[in-house]
Design a protein around this motif. Sequence first.
Motif, PDB file in Angstrom:
ATOM      1  N   ARG A  70       0.791  -1.318  -0.018  1.00  0.00           N
ATOM      2  CA  ARG A  70       0.073  -0.066   0.075  1.00  0.00           C
ATOM      3  C   ARG A  70       0.641   1.228   0.036  1.00  0.00           C
ATOM      4  O   ARG A  70       1.101   1.757   1.123  1.00  0.00           O
ATOM      5  CB  ARG A  70      -0.999  -0.180   1.412  1.00  0.00           C
ATOM      6  CG  ARG A  70      -1.737   1.242   1.423  1.00  0.00           C
ATOM      7  CD  ARG A  70      -2.569   1.267   2.722  1.00  0.00           C
ATOM      8  NE  ARG A  70      -1.880   0.765   3.852  1.00  0.00           N
ATOM      9  CZ  ARG A  70      -1.093   1.623   4.594  1.00  0.00           C
ATOM     10  NH1 ARG A  70      -1.022   2.827   4.313  1.00  0.00           N
ATOM     11  NH2 ARG A  70      -0.357   1.038   5.605  1.00  0.00           N
ATOM     12  N   SER A 101       1.749   6.350  -7.589  1.00  0.00           N
ATOM     13  CA  SER A 101       0.927   7.450  -6.987  1.00  0.00           C
ATOM     14  C   SER A 101       1.383   8.693  -7.785  1.00  0.00           C
ATOM     15  O   SER A 101       0.559   9.584  -8.001  1.00  0.00           O
ATOM     16  CB  SER A 101       1.018   7.895  -5.771  1.00  0.00           C
ATOM     17  OG  SER A 101       0.553   6.804  -4.810  1.00  0.00           O
ATOM     18  N   LEU A 160      -1.595   7.405 -10.277  1.00  0.00           N
ATOM     19  CA  LEU A 160      -2.376   6.468  -9.774  1.00  0.00           C
ATOM     20  C   LEU A 160      -2.486   6.625  -8.324  1.00  0.00           C
ATOM     21  O   LEU A 160      -2.479   5.422  -7.527  1.00  0.00           O
ATOM     22  CB  LEU A 160      -2.181   5.140 -10.165  1.00  0.00           C
ATOM     23  CG  LEU A 160      -2.443   4.684 -11.689  1.00  0.00           C
ATOM     24  CD1 LEU A 160      -1.507   3.181 -11.918  1.00  0.00           C
ATOM     25  CD2 LEU A 160      -3.706   4.430 -11.685  1.00  0.00           C
ATOM     26  N   ILE A 206      -5.218   4.121  -6.261  1.00  0.00           N
ATOM     27  CA  ILE A 206      -5.117   2.689  -5.905  1.00  0.00           C
ATOM     28  C   ILE A 206      -4.135   2.375  -4.939  1.00  0.00           C
ATOM     29  O   ILE A 206      -3.996   1.249  -4.545  1.00  0.00           O
ATOM     30  CB  ILE A 206      -4.825   2.154  -7.297  1.00  0.00           C
ATOM     31  CG1 ILE A 206      -3.249   2.393  -7.951  1.00  0.00           C
ATOM     32  CG2 ILE A 206      -5.572   2.370  -8.540  1.00  0.00           C
ATOM     33  CD1 ILE A 206      -2.971   1.307  -8.874  1.00  0.00           C
ATOM     34  N   ARG A 207      -3.517   3.301  -4.567  1.00  0.00           N
ATOM     35  CA  ARG A 207      -2.327   3.070  -3.426  1.00  0.00           C
ATOM     36  C   ARG A 207      -1.433   1.857  -3.579  1.00  0.00           C
ATOM     37  O   ARG A 207      -1.534   0.820  -2.886  1.00  0.00           O
ATOM     38  CB  ARG A 207      -3.073   2.891  -2.000  1.00  0.00           C
ATOM     39  CG  ARG A 207      -4.133   4.038  -1.627  1.00  0.00           C
ATOM     40  CD  ARG A 207      -3.338   5.497  -1.911  1.00  0.00           C
ATOM     41  NE  ARG A 207      -2.414   5.493  -0.792  1.00  0.00           N
ATOM     42  CZ  ARG A 207      -1.163   5.853  -1.015  1.00  0.00           C
ATOM     43  NH1 ARG A 207      -0.695   6.109  -1.912  1.00  0.00           N
ATOM     44  NH2 ARG A 207      -0.404   5.645   0.163  1.00  0.00           N
ATOM     45  N   VAL A 208      -0.616   1.962  -4.610  1.00  0.00           N
ATOM     46  CA  VAL A 208       0.390   0.798  -5.126  1.00  0.00           C
ATOM     47  C   VAL A 208       1.814   1.398  -4.898  1.00  0.00           C
ATOM     48  O   VAL A 208       2.164   2.330  -5.645  1.00  0.00           O
ATOM     49  CB  VAL A 208      -0.133   0.073  -6.349  1.00  0.00           C
ATOM     50  CG1 VAL A 208       1.311  -0.755  -6.787  1.00  0.00           C
ATOM     51  CG2 VAL A 208      -1.483  -0.430  -6.412  1.00  0.00           C
ATOM     52  N   LEU A 219      -8.524  -5.076  -7.011  1.00  0.00           N
ATOM     53  CA  LEU A 219      -8.761  -3.979  -8.287  1.00  0.00           C
ATOM     54  C   LEU A 219      -7.517  -3.271  -8.522  1.00  0.00           C
ATOM     55  O   LEU A 219      -7.028  -2.800  -9.458  1.00  0.00           O
ATOM     56  CB  LEU A 219      -9.960  -3.277  -7.604  1.00  0.00           C
ATOM     57  CG  LEU A 219     -11.104  -4.130  -7.689  1.00  0.00           C
ATOM     58  CD1 LEU A 219     -12.276  -2.868  -7.171  1.00  0.00           C
ATOM     59  CD2 LEU A 219     -11.495  -4.679  -8.974  1.00  0.00           C
ATOM     60  N   SER A 220      -6.754  -3.011  -7.092  1.00  0.00           N
ATOM     61  CA  SER A 220      -5.421  -2.066  -7.540  1.00  0.00           C
ATOM     62  C   SER A 220      -4.469  -2.852  -8.049  1.00  0.00           C
ATOM     63  O   SER A 220      -3.782  -2.379  -9.052  1.00  0.00           O
ATOM     64  CB  SER A 220      -5.078  -1.928  -5.984  1.00  0.00           C
ATOM     65  OG  SER A 220      -5.814  -0.944  -5.404  1.00  0.00           O
ATOM     66  N   VAL A 272      -5.223  -2.734 -12.003  1.00  0.00           N
ATOM     67  CA  VAL A 272      -4.837  -1.411 -12.403  1.00  0.00           C
ATOM     68  C   VAL A 272      -3.403  -1.308 -12.411  1.00  0.00           C
ATOM     69  O   VAL A 272      -2.851  -0.694 -13.695  1.00  0.00           O
ATOM     70  CB  VAL A 272      -5.514  -0.284 -11.756  1.00  0.00           C
ATOM     71  CG1 VAL A 272      -5.165   0.794 -12.375  1.00  0.00           C
ATOM     72  CG2 VAL A 272      -7.172  -0.406 -11.839  1.00  0.00           C
TER      73      VAL A 272
END
Length: 385
Positions: free
Chosen positions: A85, A237, A242, A245-247, A272-273, A276
Amino acid sequence: MSTAVSQLVNTLMREHLRSFTPYASARRSMSGGSVWLNANESPYSQTYSVKTEGLNRYPDFQNQALNQAYADYAGVAGNQVISHRGSDESIELLIRTFCEPGRDKILICPPTYGMYAISASINNNDTVAVPLCSDNWQLDLDGIEQALANEPGIKVVFLCNPSNPLGNALKRDDMQRVIELCQNRALVIIDEAYIEFAQARSPAAYANSNTLQGNSNVSMVAAIDQNPHVIVMRTLSKAFGLAGIRVGFTLTNADLVQALLPVLAPYPLPDLSIQVAQQALSANEQARVQENTAQTIAERAKLAVALQGYTWVKKVHNSVTNFILLSVTDADALMQHCIQAGVLIRNQSSQVGLSNCVRITVGNASENQQLLAVLDDFQASKAGA
């Protein structure tokens, strides 16, 4: 909350957190507005297609396809990548894994990203601060060496490159010197959240480029293989647009990866993250990010020139990121004027050495024009005062 409940919470709560002040994120500290230039987000969005029929199942602990895709992008091996995250979870993960609460310490070089010290405080670890040299905002190598000698409890050193909130890049030789100083005694964490902007070439050069990352000398990813105590943090981010989506990714040697994985949450990323993020790392999407990064660089250059024309701007700090730091005569007055006009920027005046400084995210052409119109009004109000 009743008095009885408040007393119970205060009694049960960890003592060092009873007066804890959380990190004031852009969304937590400011709301409303129509032009958001306070969180260093990309102004460019993209639509992705996701599958929802499998959402009754938990996602992968570590999705190997995603990790390999980012490994290919960053130029490391698949077993040198952890996905999680955002970069914030990486900061927490590293401190919780390697810093004994109440005993060990971290070292930071302010002004810098606030979550390093916040995460340390939550884990009951002290922070040793060695400020950047105020004349050039570069590392104080003598100060770092002295701190490491005088504070045997330092386990983790955070270097923000490029810097948030300054916007500049640290010298590669200086970072390498810190790596040498920390050998066999502390981890060196290099936060490269804004690396794509720093590595980018001029917008015109992108037309003939097949890679998003142009100037590889800015990144310290290559130092991972030669230095087992080096870790690089990355995120989707910023340049990838993005933030929602917190990746993020932790890049390091395989042994450190294996040490960190048991401490990581069992399902760190939603399905879902993951979907994407995998799409965003495709060749076509990287090309789109490349174009957006070039556009941001062009807009940054135009914005920097325009900002120099205001009488209340004392200095436009050089930037290799997607934001610009300004030294101004009255940051509070500027902030209030912008908020009332619906334009959100970020006050950095509480940071070490940044009295009366604000940070402005580079928006798209329309957002930047709206910003400048508001700043023109502020200029007029100052002239009429």
